[in-house]
Design an enzyme around this catalytic site. Sequence first.
Site, PDB file in Angstrom:
ATOM      1  CB  SER A  11      49.749  52.457  50.741  1.00 32.11           C
ATOM      2  OG  SER A  11      49.488  52.849  52.195  1.00 32.11           O
ATOM      3  CG  HIS A  36      45.691  51.069  49.884  1.00 31.12           C
ATOM      4  ND1 HIS A  36      44.576  50.128  49.693  1.00 31.12           N
ATOM      5  CD2 HIS A  36      46.285  50.842  51.073  1.00 31.12           C
ATOM      6  CE1 HIS A  36      44.535  49.421  50.715  1.00 31.12           C
ATOM      7  NE2 HIS A  36      45.533  49.887  51.589  1.00 31.12           N
ATOM      8  CG  ASP A  38      46.698  51.701  54.323  1.00 26.19           C
ATOM      9  OD1 ASP A  38      45.932  50.751  54.266  1.00 26.19           O
ATOM     10  OD2 ASP A  38      47.850  51.871  53.627  1.00 26.19           O
ATOM     11  CG  MET A  40      45.643  51.975  60.232  1.00 28.16           C
ATOM     12  SD  MET A  40      47.782  51.788  60.506  1.00 28.16           S
ATOM     13  CE  MET A  40      48.351  51.297  58.791  1.00 28.16           C
ATOM     14  CG  HIS A  69      42.993  48.429  54.312  1.00 27.02           C
ATOM     15  ND1 HIS A  69      43.956  48.235  54.334  1.00 27.02           N
ATOM     16  CD2 HIS A  69      42.151  47.699  55.155  1.00 27.02           C
ATOM     17  CE1 HIS A  69      44.204  47.086  55.047  1.00 27.02           C
ATOM     18  NE2 HIS A  69      43.248  46.641  55.443  1.00 27.02           N
ATOM     19  CG  MET A  71      43.527  48.107  58.723  1.00 27.43           C
ATOM     20  SD  MET A  71      45.260  48.620  58.420  1.00 27.43           S
ATOM     21  CE  MET A  71      44.785  50.081  57.282  1.00 27.43           C
ATOM     22  CG  MET A 140      45.679  42.390  55.442  1.00 26.90           C
ATOM     23  SD  MET A 140      45.769  44.007  54.599  1.00 26.90           S
ATOM     24  CE  MET A 140      47.443  44.519  55.250  1.00 26.90           C
ATOM     25  CG  ASP A 182      47.430  46.649  52.083  1.00 23.51           C
ATOM     26  OD1 ASP A 182      48.607  47.066  51.875  1.00 23.51           O
ATOM     27  OD2 ASP A 182      46.599  47.148  52.717  1.00 23.51           O
TER      28      ASP A 182
END
Length: 233
Positions: A11, A36, A38, A40, A69, A71, A140, A182
């Site tokens: 990540s 990966h 992320d 957010m 991913h 979020m 998760m 993850d």
Amino acid sequence: MNRPQYVIAPSILSANFAKLGEEVANVIASGADWIHFDVMDNHYVPNLTIGPLVCEAIRPCTTAPIDVHLMVKPVDRIIPDFVKGGANIITFHPEASHHIDRSLSLIREGGCQAGLVFNPATPLDHMDYVMDKLDVILLMSVNPGFGGQKFIPGTLAKAKQARAKLDAYEQQTGRRIRLEIDGGVNVGNIAEIARAGVDAFVAGSAVYGAGKDSDAHRYDSIIAALRQQLKDI
Ligand code: DX5
Ligand code: ZN
């Protein structure tokens, strides 16, 4: 079932953002499989990170799959931007979409692989009626929002339940859906997690934390150490 081909997905949340292109290229040159990514939004999760422009910026730095991913809430508006930005895999949390089936279709229509992400307290039922639209399930093992948290042990039992569902589906259809995990993955627990049926491993602080102080920002030894743990499973 065939022995799975394990995937290691560092990540970049724990990478040096001032040298992101280099960090992406180096971690793949060091033996990792996926990047990966992320995303957010300070709304669905209490942190703010990177979006499609950054995905587009790192795309030329590697040919490895970029595993986005999400979020964020809502998800549908932003999915096409990540498709354009060069994502290969896009996963989202079922709580963040009012129309899970539609969001999965949107990802697939963009030519990406699609997946659902399950928070530690989210039941697995959300996958039941959309199995044909899934390429990956992401479990998760921490509450989403931050890198460097501790692995929640109850995730191992959940991984076994998810594995059983995915194996039953594979037996019926011949199609294999990946099971990714993850949060809090490291050299000390990756073997146990693999034994619970996981075949793709996100690791942020364990990978980028290990190479940060080396001049070359190389990650060969940590990736090799993670793979070594997966050798005899
Ligand atoms: C957490 C993120 C993770 C995180 C993992 O919300 O989804 O991908 O970066 O970091 P580590 O491996 O440090 O737990
Ligand atoms: Zn993640």
